[in-house]
Design an enzyme around this catalytic site. Structure first.
Site, PDB file in Angstrom:
ATOM      1  N   ASP A 146      52.441 -48.722  23.833  1.00  0.00           N
ATOM      2  CA  ASP A 146      53.447 -49.735  24.100  1.00  0.00           C
ATOM      3  C   ASP A 146      53.657 -50.517  22.805  1.00  0.00           C
ATOM      4  OD1 ASP A 146      53.883 -52.302  26.673  1.00  0.00           O
ATOM      5  OD2 ASP A 146      55.285 -51.179  25.457  1.00  0.00           O
TER       6      ASP A 146
ATOM      7  N   ASP B 124      52.829 -45.149  34.254  1.00  0.00           N
ATOM      8  CA  ASP B 124      51.517 -45.630  33.814  1.00  0.00           C
ATOM      9  C   ASP B 124      51.132 -46.776  34.729  1.00  0.00           C
ATOM     10  OD1 ASP B 124      53.194 -47.867  32.240  1.00  0.00           O
ATOM     11  OD2 ASP B 124      51.092 -48.491  32.456  1.00  0.00           O
TER      12      ASP B 124
ATOM     13  N   CYS C 279      38.578 -34.376  48.244  1.00  0.00           N
ATOM     14  CA  CYS C 279      38.683 -34.489  46.781  1.00  0.00           C
ATOM     15  C   CYS C 279      37.712 -33.541  46.096  1.00  0.00           C
ATOM     16  CB  CYS C 279      38.382 -35.934  46.358  1.00  0.00           C
ATOM     17  SG  CYS C 279      38.537 -36.204  44.581  1.00  0.00           S
TER      18      CYS C 279
ATOM     19  N   CYS D  48      36.803 -33.868  42.779  1.00  0.00           N
ATOM     20  CA  CYS D  48      36.355 -34.441  41.504  1.00  0.00           C
ATOM     21  C   CYS D  48      34.831 -34.415  41.429  1.00  0.00           C
ATOM     22  CB  CYS D  48      36.883 -35.865  41.329  1.00  0.00           C
ATOM     23  SG  CYS D  48      35.904 -37.139  42.117  1.00  0.00           S
TER      24      CYS D  48
ATOM     25  N   CYS E 109      33.029 -36.801  43.863  1.00  0.00           N
ATOM     26  CA  CYS E 109      33.030 -36.402  45.278  1.00  0.00           C
ATOM     27  C   CYS E 109      32.234 -35.122  45.507  1.00  0.00           C
ATOM     28  CB  CYS E 109      34.460 -36.242  45.768  1.00  0.00           C
ATOM     29  SG  CYS E 109      35.325 -37.814  45.839  1.00  0.00           S
TER      30      CYS E 109
ATOM     31  N   HIS F 204      36.838 -40.701  39.827  1.00  0.00           N
ATOM     32  CA  HIS F 204      37.503 -40.372  41.098  1.00  0.00           C
ATOM     33  C   HIS F 204      38.944 -40.875  41.137  1.00  0.00           C
ATOM     34  CE1 HIS F 204      38.558 -39.810  45.230  1.00  0.00           C
ATOM     35  NE2 HIS F 204      38.985 -41.068  45.205  1.00  0.00           N
TER      36      HIS F 204
END
Ligand SMILES: Nc1nc2c(CCc3ccccc3)c3nc[nH]c3cc2c(=O)[nH]1
Ligand SMILES: [Zn+2]
Length: 377
Positions: A96, A271, A309, A311, A314, A340
């Site tokens: 930014d 974002d 999930c 990930c 998890c 996660h």
């Protein structure tokens, strides 16, 4: 196999209603859109190492001009090889311009034709962010996508102030473009549409900016405290005004529901600090909605946080363990929760893109939101 595009090249692959699936070329890889960009304000996505990020698979992350300019310094980062080398990240980086951060951080700041003067929140020293300066900082950082200096008009600003401000934002945008030749060093430059919550001023801002050859267009001035309805109303009005053949970036948005609504309205890039910031206060996004790991009901729950999930968190740990780490303020809590939440956001984007390519996005969106309860956290 993903196609390799040149920096700045945007290919619109499929439209499903007004939802779009595309590809955007950058100097550090080709992005598949819609895309969610994790925020890495000070050269790190908080609590994650670049190895964690590589495992999660974002193609692009965000850096912050304001913070990196003040510390460690953009010229120091340049001398050390640029932000990619400095932080060990080989994917794309969007930075930014810093104007928003100056406005959102308290302390003295003045807006003039030349730019924004402000006091550092670190040591109180005074600085000027001009359009030329923020372009120079982002060039030094080696950012793949740079944002123009803009004024993010505060929520509730009146029409007269908003109209005057968007003219200044356009003049600053023109100066940024003049300071950075098109695609110089493969670095893209995006314009930022302002105009507050006045549809005709949004159209005016978009019209003025589209006269300048930007590589993409962001919709700024949202996620500044307005209601969901107000945000969606301005978004629905503004997104379709932007060029079909350029990426559209909705700054600072949002919840999983906002992302799906934004995609439906034609946004390509997002974002938001929610997945990383909320991970650190125990709020987790799951296929069954938002929850908080500190809830007593998780104290002896052996199940994974989100059975749907895949990930690392998890796959490996129980809700009971994640709650224990959080209650003990163990550092591992922040890393596992962030892994996660970022995985949830990235996977939501991956599924949304597949649904668009298969022309079933509306059904996908309804299905996700039907199971998504904003549980009290
Ligand atoms: N330049 C700019 N940034 C905004 C951000 C920061 C996004 C950002 C980009 C890169 C790194 C961190 C943050 C906003 N966040 C919420 N609403 C926002 C509005 C604007 C805006 O109008 N202009
Ligand atoms: Zn998970």
């Amino acid at each position: 196999m993903t196609t390799h595009l040149q920096p700045g090249e945007f290919s619109l692959l499929t439209q499903c209603g007004t939802a779009r699936a595309g590809l955007l070329g950058t100097a550090h890889g080709t992005l598949e859109t819609p895309v969610f960009m994790p925020v890495g304000t000070q050269g790190t996505v908080k609590a994650l190492g670049p190895d964690d990020l590589a495992a999660l698979g974002p193609r692009i992350i965000l850096g912050n001009t304001y913070h990196l300019y003040l510390r460690p310094g953009d010229e120091r980062v340049a001398r050390l090889g640029g932000l990619h080398q400095f932080m060990g990240w080989n994917g794309a980086i969007l930075t930014d311009s810093g104007g928003f951060q100056v406005f959102s951080l308290q302390g003295l700041r003045r807006i003039e034709e030349e730019g924004v003067t402000f006091q550092s929140h670190i040591d109180g020293s005074r600085h000027l962010f001009s359009p030329e300066k923020v372009v120079s900082i982002q060039r030094n950082l080696g950012s793949d996508i740079m944002m123009v200096l803009d004024e993010c008009v505060p929520y509730g600003a009146d029409r007269e102030y908003t109209a005057k401000s968007l003219q200044l934002t356009t003049r600053w945008a023109r100066r940024c473009r003049e300071a950075h030749p098109a695609l110089d060093r493969g670095q893209l430059l995006f314009g930022i549409v302002q105009g507050g919550f006045f549809p005709d001023l949004r159209a005016e801002s978009a019209r003025q900016l589209m006269e300048i050859p930007f590589d993409g267009f962001a919709i700024g001035g949202l996620s500044v405290g307005e209601s969901r309805a107000e945000m969606l109303d301005i978004l629905a009005h503004t997104a379709p005004l932007l060029p079909q053949d350029k990426p559209r970036y909705l700054m600072g948005v949002g919840t999983p529901r906002d992302l799906l609504d934004g995609i439906a309205l034609g946004v390509d890039m997002f974002d938001c600090v929610l997945p990383t910031r909320n991970a650190r206060n125990g709020t987790l996004f799951t296929s069954f909605g938002k929850t908080n790991i500190k809830l007593a009901k998780y104290a002896e729950d052996p199940a994974p946080l989100d059975p749907a999930c895949t990930c690392y968190t998890c796959r490996t740990f129980s809700r009971a363990y994640l709650r224990h780490l959080y209650m003990a303020r163990e550092l591992l809590a922040y890393r596992l929760n962030t892994i996660h939440n970022i995985h949830y956001y990235l996977d939501l984007m991956r599924q949304a893109r597949a649904a668009i390519l298969e022309h079933r996005f509306e059904a996908f969106r309804r299905d996700i939101l039907a199971h998504y309860e904003d549980e009290a956290t």
